[in-house]
Design a protein around this motif. Sequence first.
Motif, mmCIF file in Angstrom:
data_model
loop_
_atom_site.group_PDB
_atom_site.id
_atom_site.type_symbol
_atom_site.label_atom_id
_atom_site.label_comp_id
_atom_site.label_asym_id
_atom_site.label_seq_id
_atom_site.Cartn_x
_atom_site.Cartn_y
_atom_site.Cartn_z
ATOM 1 N N GLN A 35 0.800 -1.242 0.000
ATOM 2 C CA GLN A 35 0.000 0.000 0.000
ATOM 3 C C GLN A 35 0.825 1.280 0.000
ATOM 4 N N GLY A 36 2.143 1.161 -0.238
ATOM 5 C CA GLY A 36 2.969 2.363 -0.256
ATOM 6 C C GLY A 36 2.556 3.291 -1.390
ATOM 7 N N TYR A 37 2.630 4.583 -1.126
ATOM 8 C CA TYR A 37 2.298 5.654 -2.070
ATOM 9 C C TYR A 37 0.823 5.681 -2.471
ATOM 10 N N GLU A 38 -0.011 4.838 -1.850
ATOM 11 C CA GLU A 38 -1.454 4.951 -2.109
ATOM 12 C C GLU A 38 -2.021 6.209 -1.458
ATOM 13 N N ALA A 39 -1.464 6.533 -0.283
ATOM 14 C CA ALA A 39 -1.907 7.760 0.392
ATOM 15 C C ALA A 39 -1.575 8.972 -0.461
ATOM 16 N N LEU A 40 -0.416 8.937 -1.120
ATOM 17 C CA LEU A 40 -0.045 10.067 -1.978
ATOM 18 C C LEU A 40 -1.018 10.190 -3.141
ATOM 19 N N ARG A 41 -1.374 9.052 -3.746
ATOM 20 C CA ARG A 41 -2.343 9.100 -4.858
ATOM 21 C C ARG A 41 -3.661 9.700 -4.385
ATOM 22 N N LYS A 42 -4.059 9.302 -3.177
ATOM 23 C CA LYS A 42 -5.303 9.836 -2.619
ATOM 24 C C LYS A 42 -5.166 11.347 -2.371
ATOM 25 N N ALA A 43 -3.997 11.747 -1.844
ATOM 26 C CA ALA A 43 -3.789 13.168 -1.521
ATOM 27 C C ALA A 43 -3.770 14.026 -2.777
ATOM 28 N N LEU A 44 -3.250 13.465 -3.872
ATOM 29 C CA LEU A 44 -3.186 14.250 -5.109
ATOM 30 C C LEU A 44 -4.588 14.539 -5.652
ATOM 31 N N ALA A 45 -5.569 13.726 -5.256
ATOM 32 C CA ALA A 45 -6.949 13.967 -5.678
ATOM 33 C C ALA A 45 -7.685 14.887 -4.704
ATOM 34 N N MET A 46 -7.024 15.228 -3.593
ATOM 35 C CA MET A 46 -7.665 16.101 -2.589
ATOM 36 C C MET A 46 -7.194 17.547 -2.799
ATOM 37 N N THR A 47 -7.953 18.501 -2.272
ATOM 38 C CA THR A 47 -7.479 19.885 -2.315
ATOM 39 C C THR A 47 -6.488 20.071 -1.172
ATOM 40 N N PRO A 48 -5.574 21.048 -1.289
ATOM 41 C CA PRO A 48 -4.635 21.299 -0.184
ATOM 42 C C PRO A 48 -5.365 21.533 1.148
ATOM 43 N N ASP A 49 -6.464 22.266 1.103
ATOM 44 C CA ASP A 49 -7.200 22.528 2.350
ATOM 45 C C ASP A 49 -7.731 21.244 2.966
ATOM 46 N N ALA A 50 -8.169 20.314 2.111
ATOM 47 C CA ALA A 50 -8.704 19.054 2.632
ATOM 48 C C ALA A 50 -7.591 18.244 3.316
ATOM 49 N N ILE A 51 -6.376 18.294 2.742
ATOM 50 C CA ILE A 51 -5.254 17.577 3.372
ATOM 51 C C ILE A 51 -4.966 18.177 4.751
ATOM 52 N N ILE A 52 -4.873 19.509 4.790
ATOM 53 C CA ILE A 52 -4.566 20.176 6.061
ATOM 54 C C ILE A 52 -5.665 19.890 7.092
ATOM 55 N N ASP A 53 -6.922 19.892 6.636
ATOM 56 C CA ASP A 53 -8.023 19.602 7.566
ATOM 57 C C ASP A 53 -7.897 18.205 8.157
ATOM 58 N N GLU A 54 -7.510 17.260 7.306
ATOM 59 C CA GLU A 54 -7.368 15.880 7.779
ATOM 60 C C GLU A 54 -6.255 15.798 8.834
ATOM 61 N N VAL A 55 -5.149 16.495 8.581
ATOM 62 C CA VAL A 55 -4.029 16.479 9.546
ATOM 63 C C VAL A 55 -4.446 17.201 10.835
ATOM 64 N N LYS A 56 -5.225 18.269 10.698
ATOM 65 C CA LYS A 56 -5.724 18.960 11.904
ATOM 66 C C LYS A 56 -6.610 18.028 12.716
ATOM 67 N N LYS A 57 -7.501 17.324 12.019
ATOM 68 C CA LYS A 57 -8.431 16.410 12.694
ATOM 69 C C LYS A 57 -7.687 15.300 13.442
ATOM 70 N N SER A 58 -6.524 14.908 12.887
ATOM 71 C CA SER A 58 -5.787 13.780 13.473
ATOM 72 C C SER A 58 -5.155 14.156 14.812
ATOM 73 N N SER A 59 -5.142 15.446 15.135
ATOM 74 C CA SER A 59 -4.411 16.001 16.289
ATOM 75 C C SER A 59 -2.992 15.446 16.393
ATOM 76 N N LEU A 60 -2.356 15.367 15.233
ATOM 77 C CA LEU A 60 -0.937 15.013 15.172
ATOM 78 C C LEU A 60 -0.128 16.199 15.686
ATOM 79 N N ARG A 61 0.698 15.944 16.703
ATOM 80 C CA ARG A 61 1.531 17.028 17.250
ATOM 81 C C ARG A 61 2.996 16.725 17.008
ATOM 82 N N GLY A 62 3.760 17.798 16.818
ATOM 83 C CA GLY A 62 5.166 17.689 16.406
ATOM 84 C C GLY A 62 5.935 16.725 17.280
#
Lengths: 440, 160
Positions: A35-62
């Motif tokens: 499944q490598g690079y499948e996330a990238l393929r999915k991200a390329l079909a998303m808008t930049p804002d949608a990617i950032i929203d997903e990362v915000k939702k994940s509450s991923l912290r540095g």
Amino acid sequence: MLYNEPSPHETRILTRRLVYPQAEPIGYEQYAAQQGYEALRKALAMTPDAIIDEVKKSSLRGRGGAGFPAGMKWSFVDRKSPKPKYIVVNADEGEPGTCKDRIILENEPHRLIEGCVIAARAIGAERGWIYIRGEYRRMIETMDRAIAEAYQQGILGANVLGSGTRFDLYTHTGAGSYECGEESALLESLEGKRGNPRLKPPFPATSGAFQCPTIVNNVETFSAVPDIIMNGGDWYAALGAPRNGGTRLFCLSGHVNKPGVYELPMGYNLLRMINDVGGGIRGGKKLKAVVPGGSSCPILKAEECDIAMDFDTLAKAGSMLGSGGVIILDETTDMVKFLYRTMKFYAHESCGWCIPCREGTAWLKKILERLDAGVGVSKDLDMVDQLAQSMFGRTFCALGDAAAMPAMSIIRKFRAEFEERIRSAQVFIPAPETRPLVVL
Amino acid sequence: MTFSPQLEAKFADLITHYPEGRQKGALIPMLLYAQDEVGAVTPEVIAEVASRLNVKPVEVEEVIGYYTMLWRHKRGKHHIQVCTNLSCMLAGGEELYAQVSKKLGIGHRETTPDGQFSLEETECLGACSWAPAVLVNYDFHMKMTPEKLDRLIESLGSKQ
């Protein structure tokens, strides 16, 4: 290469493709087959804002130490700016106690590359660098080979997987400096200068590498992104604790039976981490203290260790989760020597840019050296505390704080041990030879 | 001054990694790679790198003064770095450093007269969970013991 066996207590997300002892890094073929690079393929079909929203939702912290929400950091970049935007990966792993980024660099370089390309899509970056500490030359070579594979496969280069956008990624070697793990010093170093920190604001999102909008994140932070995009931010957030999404790599070192790097959910209990994952204290001894997240974090006494390991809980307890370097100390540990060695490190690594840090770390080292040698006096203890307090918050970067925090916490929590060292010292200091002032 | 064809090719590629007009970014990697080939950052290396990147020699000097991996004097063929930072100290790193220092008869940042070995007491190498750690050139040796370290140095010495 993995250097310790996995633990059955782990939750393996970031390390799920790794099989102990993982003699060779995972190459493109294997990565793509799993499944490598499948996330990238999915991200390329998303808008930049949608990617950032997903990362915000994940509450991923540095994962580098500060624990700043990654999605929020990315959203600070002005995508409409006419300047080029950059991605910088902080792989200058140098915080004593921390040895986790190398797990990814050494074994699964494509995961990091995928995370970087997704981040580049989110902020509109065309170029990125992975700043790897100089001692990790073999890992730089592994990354370079993986980057070459990614160019061949059209993942990097002029047309990322046919999306029409360009992204170039390079490695950049450091040359021996702890300070360059601080993001603005790292950027100075990337520009070919001494690694002195910059005055903030402006933050890198506004003016970073080569004065262009830049996001700087840790290796582990970028590497968590592909799974977040694949399975959704909510899924990732649910793995961890409130406002502390996902899993992270914890590096257990010191007096435990099974030291090693283990992937555990955020909010994992520290005592369970020591006893279940780490196999308990070596030699059946008692726990004395724990440095929970790299040498700069305030120390926890044994009775404070029944605690959830996430950024907020540790902050409430007066310490920090930091970079995940958990140093475990048993009852035989000499705290005076431990603090002296910590201060020797910070005095060596202070870049000398800000006076409170340059002078403060040097004096803390000097005072602790004499305390450790048994020739300290009791007023030294207050002096250490005062010196540390007057450094704290008065420097451009966090190195001053990083030295002040262990100094204050260790000398306050283990004061009796320092006093005992002064009292028990059997050093005879002869009185200087004196001569009468006036000879009658 | 010229470098080996491999290094020349590496430098030609490296310079393209930085934005137009900001080639100074390649400075620190170039110095380190040149040092790996020449053995030290010599005055000739400084002059050569400065002219290639179009920077003043003093800009190179200030960088050398900052980064601990850049050496003005020659490193040994086998550069041994022993970590004595917290996790390694708890596992006996300081004793290992003393052992190598005694065995080779050299101290911190010194090189043996025959140019075979140099020694450095180093700060955290990033191998804390597998302490104590020793780095020989760029190869990690983890979970070291006095016996393993003795054997390692003897095997390096016999390679010449």
